[in-house]
Scaffold this motif. Structure first.
Motif, PDB file in Angstrom:
ATOM      1  N   GLU A 154      28.195  71.084  63.779  1.00 15.51           N
ATOM      2  CA  GLU A 154      27.971  72.357  64.518  1.00 15.51           C
ATOM      3  C   GLU A 154      29.437  72.950  64.899  1.00 15.51           C
ATOM      4  O   GLU A 154      29.482  73.762  65.981  1.00 15.51           O
ATOM      5  CB  GLU A 154      27.030  72.233  65.790  1.00 15.51           C
ATOM      6  N   ARG A 155      30.278  72.275  64.436  1.00 12.49           N
ATOM      7  CA  ARG A 155      31.757  72.643  65.005  1.00 12.49           C
ATOM      8  C   ARG A 155      32.587  73.014  63.785  1.00 12.49           C
ATOM      9  O   ARG A 155      32.168  72.733  62.496  1.00 12.49           O
ATOM     10  CB  ARG A 155      32.506  71.386  65.545  1.00 12.49           C
ATOM     11  N   PHE A 156      33.497  74.046  63.940  1.00 10.66           N
ATOM     12  CA  PHE A 156      34.293  74.494  63.149  1.00 10.66           C
ATOM     13  C   PHE A 156      35.670  73.783  63.159  1.00 10.66           C
ATOM     14  O   PHE A 156      36.171  73.992  64.470  1.00 10.66           O
ATOM     15  CB  PHE A 156      34.273  75.853  62.708  1.00 10.66           C
ATOM     16  N   VAL A 157      36.430  73.293  62.246  1.00 13.02           N
ATOM     17  CA  VAL A 157      37.759  72.778  62.594  1.00 13.02           C
ATOM     18  C   VAL A 157      38.807  73.535  61.683  1.00 13.02           C
ATOM     19  O   VAL A 157      38.752  73.562  60.459  1.00 13.02           O
ATOM     20  CB  VAL A 157      37.833  71.248  62.095  1.00 13.02           C
ATOM     21  N   THR A 158      39.688  74.252  62.409  1.00 13.14           N
ATOM     22  CA  THR A 158      40.668  75.033  61.792  1.00 13.14           C
ATOM     23  C   THR A 158      41.813  74.071  61.537  1.00 13.14           C
ATOM     24  O   THR A 158      42.395  73.590  62.633  1.00 13.14           O
ATOM     25  CB  THR A 158      41.042  76.166  62.790  1.00 13.14           C
ATOM     26  N   LEU A 159      42.370  73.832  60.286  1.00 12.36           N
ATOM     27  CA  LEU A 159      43.477  72.928  60.073  1.00 12.36           C
ATOM     28  C   LEU A 159      44.710  73.592  60.353  1.00 12.36           C
ATOM     29  O   LEU A 159      44.890  74.728  60.051  1.00 12.36           O
ATOM     30  CB  LEU A 159      43.521  72.264  58.798  1.00 12.36           C
ATOM     31  N   PHE A 160      45.827  73.158  61.223  1.00 16.72           N
ATOM     32  CA  PHE A 160      46.920  73.518  61.408  1.00 16.72           C
ATOM     33  C   PHE A 160      47.906  72.449  60.916  1.00 16.72           C
ATOM     34  O   PHE A 160      48.221  71.335  61.524  1.00 16.72           O
ATOM     35  CB  PHE A 160      47.254  74.221  62.649  1.00 16.72           C
ATOM     36  N   ALA A 161      48.384  72.473  59.484  1.00 14.27           N
ATOM     37  CA  ALA A 161      49.320  71.230  58.976  1.00 14.27           C
ATOM     38  C   ALA A 161      50.572  71.791  59.106  1.00 14.27           C
ATOM     39  O   ALA A 161      51.026  72.961  58.799  1.00 14.27           O
ATOM     40  CB  ALA A 161      48.588  70.882  57.589  1.00 14.27           C
ATOM     41  N   PRO A 162      51.486  70.852  59.138  1.00 15.03           N
ATOM     42  CA  PRO A 162      52.941  71.211  58.765  1.00 15.03           C
ATOM     43  C   PRO A 162      53.087  71.738  57.668  1.00 15.03           C
ATOM     44  O   PRO A 162      52.363  71.496  56.545  1.00 15.03           O
ATOM     45  CB  PRO A 162      53.505  69.921  59.039  1.00 15.03           C
ATOM     46  N   PRO A 163      54.200  72.466  57.414  1.00 13.51           N
ATOM     47  CA  PRO A 163      54.517  73.195  56.187  1.00 13.51           C
ATOM     48  C   PRO A 163      54.820  72.097  54.976  1.00 13.51           C
ATOM     49  O   PRO A 163      55.203  71.020  55.484  1.00 13.51           O
ATOM     50  CB  PRO A 163      55.775  74.027  56.397  1.00 13.51           C
ATOM     51  N   LEU A 164      54.634  72.325  53.521  1.00 16.07           N
ATOM     52  CA  LEU A 164      54.963  71.524  52.611  1.00 16.07           C
ATOM     53  C   LEU A 164      56.552  71.607  52.593  1.00 16.07           C
ATOM     54  O   LEU A 164      57.169  72.418  53.130  1.00 16.07           O
ATOM     55  CB  LEU A 164      54.332  72.158  51.351  1.00 16.07           C
ATOM     56  N   ARG A 165      57.070  70.482  52.178  1.00 18.32           N
ATOM     57  CA  ARG A 165      58.548  70.003  52.306  1.00 18.32           C
ATOM     58  C   ARG A 165      58.981  70.003  50.776  1.00 18.32           C
ATOM     59  O   ARG A 165      58.279  69.265  50.090  1.00 18.32           O
ATOM     60  CB  ARG A 165      59.071  69.074  53.364  1.00 18.32           C
ATOM     61  N   LEU A 166      60.287  70.248  50.708  1.00 15.10           N
ATOM     62  CA  LEU A 166      60.858  70.342  49.315  1.00 15.10           C
ATOM     63  C   LEU A 166      62.327  69.840  49.656  1.00 15.10           C
ATOM     64  O   LEU A 166      62.930  70.579  50.381  1.00 15.10           O
ATOM     65  CB  LEU A 166      60.719  71.468  48.590  1.00 15.10           C
ATOM     66  N   ALA A 167      62.779  68.632  49.177  1.00 15.77           N
ATOM     67  CA  ALA A 167      64.253  68.348  49.311  1.00 15.77           C
ATOM     68  C   ALA A 167      64.813  68.597  47.707  1.00 15.77           C
ATOM     69  O   ALA A 167      64.403  68.017  46.724  1.00 15.77           O
ATOM     70  CB  ALA A 167      64.476  66.825  49.668  1.00 15.77           C
ATOM     71  N   VAL A 168      65.980  69.276  47.764  1.00 16.11           N
ATOM     72  CA  VAL A 168      66.679  69.730  46.454  1.00 16.11           C
ATOM     73  C   VAL A 168      67.923  69.016  46.455  1.00 16.11           C
ATOM     74  O   VAL A 168      68.561  69.547  47.286  1.00 16.11           O
ATOM     75  CB  VAL A 168      66.463  71.083  46.073  1.00 16.11           C
ATOM     76  N   VAL A 169      68.028  67.921  45.659  1.00 16.76           N
ATOM     77  CA  VAL A 169      69.323  67.455  45.756  1.00 16.76           C
ATOM     78  C   VAL A 169      70.395  67.973  44.660  1.00 16.76           C
ATOM     79  O   VAL A 169      70.033  67.981  43.256  1.00 16.76           O
ATOM     80  CB  VAL A 169      69.144  65.912  45.281  1.00 16.76           C
ATOM     81  N   GLY A 170      71.329  68.825  44.986  1.00 20.61           N
ATOM     82  CA  GLY A 170      72.218  69.502  44.032  1.00 20.61           C
ATOM     83  C   GLY A 170      72.028  70.950  44.257  1.00 20.61           C
ATOM     84  O   GLY A 170      71.246  71.648  43.827  1.00 20.61           O
ATOM     85  N   GLY A 171      72.907  71.446  44.522  1.00 22.43           N
ATOM     86  CA  GLY A 171      73.063  73.129  44.698  1.00 22.43           C
ATOM     87  C   GLY A 171      73.568  73.916  43.431  1.00 22.43           C
ATOM     88  O   GLY A 171      74.468  74.800  43.686  1.00 22.43           O
ATOM     89  N   VAL A 172      72.949  73.658  42.636  1.00 21.07           N
ATOM     90  CA  VAL A 172      73.207  74.229  41.289  1.00 21.07           C
ATOM     91  C   VAL A 172      72.362  75.612  40.962  1.00 21.07           C
ATOM     92  O   VAL A 172      71.602  76.013  41.833  1.00 21.07           O
ATOM     93  CB  VAL A 172      72.996  73.091  40.129  1.00 21.07           C
ATOM     94  N   HIS A 173      72.725  76.216  39.792  1.00 25.52           N
ATOM     95  CA  HIS A 173      72.120  77.379  39.623  1.00 25.52           C
ATOM     96  C   HIS A 173      70.564  77.234  39.335  1.00 25.52           C
ATOM     97  O   HIS A 173      69.892  78.298  39.908  1.00 25.52           O
ATOM     98  CB  HIS A 173      72.507  78.138  38.083  1.00 25.52           C
ATOM     99  N   ILE A 174      69.903  76.100  39.133  1.00 26.36           N
ATOM    100  CA  ILE A 174      68.549  76.042  39.072  1.00 26.36           C
ATOM    101  C   ILE A 174      68.205  76.101  40.359  1.00 26.36           C
ATOM    102  O   ILE A 174      66.794  76.752  40.764  1.00 26.36           O
ATOM    103  CB  ILE A 174      68.215  74.670  38.097  1.00 26.36           C
TER     104      ILE A 174
END
Length: 313
Positions: A154-174
Protein backbone atom coordinates in the motif's frame (compact mmCIF):
# COMPACT_ATOMS: atom_id res chain seq x y z
CA UNK A 1 14.13 25.75 -11.73
CA UNK A 2 14.18 22.43 -13.58
CA UNK A 3 13.89 19.98 -10.68
CA UNK A 4 10.35 19.32 -9.36
CA UNK A 5 11.56 18.55 -5.83
CA UNK A 6 13.60 21.76 -5.69
CA UNK A 7 10.65 23.74 -7.03
CA UNK A 8 8.18 22.28 -4.53
CA UNK A 9 10.55 22.98 -1.64
CA UNK A 10 11.27 26.51 -2.85
CA UNK A 11 7.60 27.42 -3.16
CA UNK A 12 6.78 25.88 0.21
CA UNK A 13 9.71 27.72 1.80
CA UNK A 14 8.22 30.97 0.51
CA UNK A 15 4.89 29.96 2.06
CA UNK A 16 3.27 29.60 -1.32
CA UNK A 17 0.83 26.71 -1.78
CA UNK A 18 2.41 23.96 -3.86
CA UNK A 19 1.85 20.31 -4.70
CA UNK A 20 3.86 17.37 -5.98
CA UNK A 21 2.34 14.92 -8.49
CA UNK A 22 3.91 11.50 -9.06
CA UNK A 23 3.09 8.88 -11.69
CA UNK A 24 2.51 5.68 -9.67
CA UNK A 25 1.10 3.29 -12.29
CA UNK A 26 0.76 3.13 -16.05
CA UNK A 27 -1.00 0.92 -18.57
CA UNK A 28 -0.49 0.91 -22.31
CA UNK A 29 1.68 3.57 -23.94
CA UNK A 30 1.56 6.09 -21.11
CA UNK A 31 3.47 9.26 -22.04
CA UNK A 32 5.70 9.32 -18.92
CA UNK A 33 7.18 6.44 -16.89
CA UNK A 34 6.36 5.48 -13.32
CA UNK A 35 8.13 7.80 -10.88
CA UNK A 36 7.87 10.90 -13.07
CA UNK A 37 7.31 14.08 -11.05
CA UNK A 38 5.48 17.38 -11.55
CA UNK A 39 5.58 20.32 -9.12
CA UNK A 40 2.64 22.75 -9.24
CA UNK A 41 2.38 26.19 -7.64
CA UNK A 42 -0.76 28.13 -6.76
CA UNK A 43 -0.17 30.24 -9.89
CA UNK A 44 -0.20 27.02 -11.96
CA UNK A 45 3.54 27.19 -12.55
CA UNK A 46 4.74 23.74 -13.62
CA UNK A 47 8.14 22.10 -13.18
CA UNK A 48 8.49 18.56 -14.51
CA UNK A 49 5.86 16.44 -16.24
CA UNK A 50 3.54 13.51 -15.60
CA UNK A 51 2.16 13.10 -19.10
CA UNK A 52 4.11 15.24 -21.55
CA UNK A 53 1.14 17.63 -21.74
CA UNK A 54 -1.82 15.26 -22.07
CA UNK A 55 -3.34 15.63 -18.59
CA UNK A 56 -1.32 18.37 -16.90
CA UNK A 57 -4.27 20.77 -17.07
CA UNK A 58 -6.51 18.33 -15.21
CA UNK A 59 -3.82 17.71 -12.59
CA UNK A 60 -3.46 21.46 -12.03
CA UNK A 61 -7.22 21.74 -11.45
CA UNK A 62 -7.02 18.92 -8.88
CA UNK A 63 -4.03 20.62 -7.23
CA UNK A 64 -6.03 23.81 -6.73
CA UNK A 65 -8.67 21.76 -4.88
CA UNK A 66 -5.91 20.06 -2.84
CA UNK A 67 -4.56 23.46 -1.79
CA UNK A 68 -7.99 24.21 -0.34
CA UNK A 69 -8.54 20.97 1.62
CA UNK A 70 -4.90 19.95 2.24
CA UNK A 71 -5.59 16.31 1.34
CA UNK A 72 -3.61 14.01 -0.92
CA UNK A 73 -5.48 12.14 -3.64
CA UNK A 74 -5.04 9.43 -6.27
CA UNK A 75 -5.97 10.47 -9.81
CA UNK A 76 -6.52 8.22 -12.80
CA UNK A 77 -6.59 9.36 -16.41
CA UNK A 78 -6.99 7.71 -19.75
CA UNK A 79 -4.84 9.27 -22.47
CA UNK A 80 -6.55 9.02 -25.84
CA UNK A 81 -4.72 8.14 -29.03
CA UNK A 82 -5.19 11.71 -30.32
CA UNK A 83 -3.81 13.24 -27.11
CA UNK A 84 -0.87 10.87 -27.13
CA UNK A 85 -0.13 11.62 -30.78
CA UNK A 86 0.01 15.33 -29.95
CA UNK A 87 2.99 14.69 -27.66
CA UNK A 88 4.77 12.32 -30.01
CA UNK A 89 3.39 8.89 -29.10
CA UNK A 90 1.77 6.44 -31.46
CA UNK A 91 -1.04 5.45 -29.11
CA UNK A 92 -2.52 6.29 -25.73
CA UNK A 93 -2.75 4.60 -22.34
CA UNK A 94 -3.81 5.06 -18.74
CA UNK A 95 -1.90 6.65 -15.87
CA UNK A 96 -2.45 6.81 -12.12
CA UNK A 97 -1.09 9.83 -10.27
CA UNK A 98 -0.44 10.54 -6.60
CA UNK A 99 -1.07 14.23 -5.85
CA UNK A 100 0.35 15.56 -2.56
CA UNK A 101 -0.16 19.15 -1.39
CA UNK A 102 2.97 20.44 0.30
CA UNK A 103 3.02 20.63 4.08
CA UNK A 104 5.82 20.73 6.63
CA UNK A 105 5.96 16.92 6.94
CA UNK A 106 6.32 16.36 3.19
CA UNK A 107 8.78 19.25 2.97
CA UNK A 108 10.89 17.59 5.66
CA UNK A 109 10.96 14.32 3.72
CA UNK A 110 11.85 16.10 0.48
CA UNK A 111 14.62 18.05 2.21
CA UNK A 112 16.07 14.73 3.39
CA UNK A 113 15.87 13.47 -0.20
CA UNK A 114 17.75 16.54 -1.43
CA UNK A 115 20.41 16.06 1.23
CA UNK A 116 20.95 12.45 0.16
CA UNK A 117 21.12 13.46 -3.50
CA UNK A 118 23.74 16.09 -2.70
CA UNK A 119 25.81 13.31 -1.10
CA UNK A 120 25.18 11.04 -4.15
CA UNK A 121 23.28 8.49 -2.03
CA UNK A 122 20.33 6.61 -3.47
CA UNK A 123 17.14 6.98 -1.42
CA UNK A 124 13.43 6.44 -1.84
CA UNK A 125 10.47 8.57 -0.81
CA UNK A 126 7.97 6.05 0.56
CA UNK A 127 4.36 7.26 0.69
CA UNK A 128 1.42 5.50 2.32
CA UNK A 129 -1.24 5.80 -0.37
CA UNK A 130 -4.08 5.64 2.16
CA UNK A 131 -2.85 8.15 4.73
CA UNK A 132 -0.44 10.24 2.64
CA UNK A 133 2.30 9.83 5.30
CA UNK A 134 5.82 9.91 3.87
CA UNK A 135 9.21 8.67 4.99
CA UNK A 136 12.66 8.44 3.41
CA UNK A 137 14.12 4.97 3.02
CA UNK A 138 17.63 3.88 2.07
CA UNK A 139 16.51 0.30 1.40
CA UNK A 140 16.56 0.83 -2.36
CA UNK A 141 19.54 -1.21 -3.59
CA UNK A 142 17.39 -3.43 -5.83
CA UNK A 143 15.44 -0.45 -7.18
CA UNK A 144 18.66 1.44 -7.89
CA UNK A 145 20.03 -1.45 -9.95
CA UNK A 146 16.83 -1.43 -12.01
CA UNK A 147 16.38 2.38 -11.92
CA UNK A 148 12.77 1.80 -11.01
CA UNK A 149 10.20 3.46 -8.75
CA UNK A 150 7.19 1.35 -7.84
CA UNK A 151 4.47 0.08 -5.53
CA UNK A 152 5.27 -1.91 -2.39
CA UNK A 153 1.96 -3.08 -1.02
CA UNK A 154 0.00 0.00 0.00
CA UNK A 155 3.03 2.28 -0.31
CA UNK A 156 4.66 3.88 -3.33
CA UNK A 157 8.43 4.32 -3.38
CA UNK A 158 9.79 7.10 -5.60
CA UNK A 159 13.42 6.32 -6.33
CA UNK A 160 15.95 9.14 -6.23
CA UNK A 161 19.18 7.63 -7.51
CA UNK A 162 22.48 9.42 -8.06
CA UNK A 163 23.16 10.22 -11.71
CA UNK A 164 24.91 7.68 -13.86
CA UNK A 165 28.61 8.54 -14.15
CA UNK A 166 31.08 8.31 -17.01
CA UNK A 167 34.85 8.63 -16.82
CA UNK A 168 36.49 9.36 -20.17
CA UNK A 169 40.27 8.91 -20.25
CA UNK A 170 41.66 11.04 -23.07
CA UNK A 171 40.40 14.46 -24.16
CA UNK A 172 40.48 13.52 -27.86
CA UNK A 173 38.09 14.28 -30.74
CA UNK A 174 35.90 11.26 -29.98
CA UNK A 175 35.57 12.48 -26.39
CA UNK A 176 34.43 15.89 -27.62
CA UNK A 177 31.50 14.16 -29.33
CA UNK A 178 30.85 11.58 -26.60
CA UNK A 179 30.76 13.97 -23.62
CA UNK A 180 27.72 16.04 -24.71
CA UNK A 181 25.91 12.93 -25.95
CA UNK A 182 26.45 11.20 -22.61
CA UNK A 183 25.30 14.29 -20.73
CA UNK A 184 22.04 14.30 -22.70
CA UNK A 185 21.63 10.61 -21.81
CA UNK A 186 21.83 11.49 -18.12
CA UNK A 187 25.49 10.92 -17.25
CA UNK A 188 27.66 13.09 -15.03
CA UNK A 189 30.89 13.11 -17.03
CA UNK A 190 34.51 13.41 -15.91
CA UNK A 191 37.30 13.79 -18.47
CA UNK A 192 40.71 12.50 -17.32
CA UNK A 193 43.84 13.57 -19.15
CA UNK A 194 47.14 14.81 -17.68
CA UNK A 195 47.69 16.75 -20.92
CA UNK A 196 46.01 20.04 -20.07
CA UNK A 197 45.91 21.11 -23.71
CA UNK A 198 43.60 18.15 -24.39
CA UNK A 199 41.42 18.30 -21.26
CA UNK A 200 40.75 22.02 -21.40
CA UNK A 201 37.69 24.11 -20.59
CA UNK A 202 37.65 25.35 -24.18
CA UNK A 203 37.36 21.78 -25.50
CA UNK A 204 35.02 20.53 -22.76
CA UNK A 205 32.93 23.40 -21.40
CA UNK A 206 30.97 22.81 -18.20
CA UNK A 207 32.66 19.43 -17.70
CA UNK A 208 34.59 18.07 -14.72
CA UNK A 209 38.24 17.89 -15.81
CA UNK A 210 41.03 16.00 -14.05
CA UNK A 211 44.70 16.45 -14.94
CA UNK A 212 46.09 13.88 -12.51
CA UNK A 213 47.81 10.77 -13.84
CA UNK A 214 45.05 8.35 -14.95
CA UNK A 215 45.57 5.75 -12.20
CA UNK A 216 45.33 8.42 -9.51
CA UNK A 217 42.37 10.07 -11.22
CA UNK A 218 40.57 6.75 -11.68
CA UNK A 219 41.11 5.83 -8.03
CA UNK A 220 39.63 9.19 -7.03
CA UNK A 221 36.72 8.71 -9.45
CA UNK A 222 36.05 5.33 -7.74
CA UNK A 223 33.84 3.63 -10.34
CA UNK A 224 30.73 2.02 -8.86
CA UNK A 225 27.89 -0.06 -10.26
CA UNK A 226 26.36 3.06 -11.87
CA UNK A 227 29.60 4.04 -13.60
CA UNK A 228 31.01 3.53 -17.08
CA UNK A 229 34.65 3.99 -18.07
CA UNK A 230 35.85 4.69 -21.61
CA UNK A 231 39.55 4.89 -22.54
CA UNK A 232 40.36 6.80 -25.70
CA UNK A 233 44.00 7.91 -25.61
CA UNK A 234 45.46 5.05 -27.68
CA UNK A 235 48.50 5.41 -25.39
CA UNK A 236 49.30 2.48 -23.06
CA UNK A 237 51.05 4.83 -20.62
CA UNK A 238 47.73 6.59 -20.06
CA UNK A 239 45.14 3.89 -20.71
CA UNK A 240 46.66 0.87 -18.94
CA UNK A 241 47.02 2.34 -15.42
CA UNK A 242 43.39 3.51 -15.45
CA UNK A 243 42.24 0.28 -17.05
CA UNK A 244 43.64 -1.88 -14.26
CA UNK A 245 41.59 0.03 -11.69
CA UNK A 246 38.44 0.17 -13.83
CA UNK A 247 38.43 -3.59 -14.53
CA UNK A 248 38.77 -4.32 -10.82
CA UNK A 249 35.82 -2.05 -10.02
CA UNK A 250 32.03 -2.69 -10.13
CA UNK A 251 31.69 -0.43 -13.21
CA UNK A 252 28.92 -1.74 -15.45
CA UNK A 253 30.88 -0.91 -18.61
CA UNK A 254 34.56 -0.59 -19.45
CA UNK A 255 35.57 0.05 -23.05
CA UNK A 256 38.85 0.93 -24.75
CA UNK A 257 39.64 2.35 -28.17
CA UNK A 258 41.92 0.43 -30.50
CA UNK A 259 42.00 -2.07 -33.34
CA UNK A 260 41.85 -5.83 -32.83
CA UNK A 261 45.64 -5.95 -33.12
CA UNK A 262 46.04 -3.12 -30.60
CA UNK A 263 43.70 -4.89 -28.22
CA UNK A 264 45.64 -8.15 -28.50
CA UNK A 265 48.80 -6.29 -27.44
CA UNK A 266 46.86 -4.66 -24.60
CA UNK A 267 45.64 -8.04 -23.34
CA UNK A 268 49.20 -9.40 -23.45
CA UNK A 269 50.49 -6.42 -21.41
CA UNK A 270 47.74 -6.62 -18.82
CA UNK A 271 48.05 -10.39 -18.52
CA UNK A 272 51.75 -10.00 -17.90
CA UNK A 273 50.90 -7.37 -15.29
CA UNK A 274 48.80 -9.94 -13.45
CA UNK A 275 45.21 -9.21 -14.52
CA UNK A 276 43.03 -12.31 -14.56
CA UNK A 277 41.36 -13.47 -17.76
CA UNK A 278 37.89 -13.02 -16.20
CA UNK A 279 38.59 -9.32 -15.68
CA UNK A 280 39.95 -8.88 -19.19
CA UNK A 281 36.81 -10.50 -20.57
CA UNK A 282 34.85 -7.56 -19.14
CA UNK A 283 36.64 -5.14 -21.47
CA UNK A 284 34.74 -3.99 -24.55
CA UNK A 285 37.47 -3.57 -27.16
CA UNK A 286 37.49 -2.45 -29.86
CA UNK A 287 35.13 -0.09 -28.08
CA UNK A 288 31.48 0.37 -29.07
CA UNK A 289 28.84 -1.42 -31.08
CA UNK A 290 29.84 -2.62 -34.53
CA UNK A 291 27.86 -0.15 -36.65
CA UNK A 292 30.58 0.63 -39.17
CA UNK A 293 31.37 3.93 -37.45
CA UNK A 294 34.08 6.08 -39.06
CA UNK A 295 33.86 9.66 -37.81
CA UNK A 296 34.42 10.73 -34.19
CA UNK A 297 30.69 11.42 -33.81
CA UNK A 298 29.74 8.01 -35.22
CA UNK A 299 32.24 6.29 -32.92
CA UNK A 300 30.77 8.23 -29.98
CA UNK A 301 27.31 6.99 -30.96
CA UNK A 302 28.58 3.40 -31.06
CA UNK A 303 30.17 3.81 -27.61
CA UNK A 304 27.03 5.29 -26.06
CA UNK A 305 25.03 2.47 -27.65
CA UNK A 306 27.32 -0.14 -26.10
CA UNK A 307 27.10 1.60 -22.71
CA UNK A 308 23.30 1.62 -22.91
CA UNK A 309 23.18 -2.04 -23.91
CA UNK A 310 25.42 -2.99 -20.97
CA UNK A 311 23.39 -0.86 -18.54
CA UNK A 312 20.01 -2.24 -19.59
CA UNK A 313 21.23 -5.84 -19.81
Amino acid sequence: MEDPVEAALTWHGRRRPAALATVIETWGSAPRPVGSLLAISEEAELVGSVSGGCVEGAVVAEALDAFADGRHRILEYGVSDDEAFAVGLACGGTIRILLQPMDDALAGSLAAVQDARAKTRAVGLSTDLETGETEVTEDVAARTREEKSGLEGERFVTLFAPPLRLAVVGGVHIAQALVPMARIAGYAVTVIDPREAFASEARFPDTTLTHDWPDEAMAAFAPDARSAVVLLTHDPKLDDPALRIALNSPAFYVGALGSTRTHAKRVARLTEAGLEAALLDRLDAPVGLDIGARTPAEIAISILGAMTKALRA
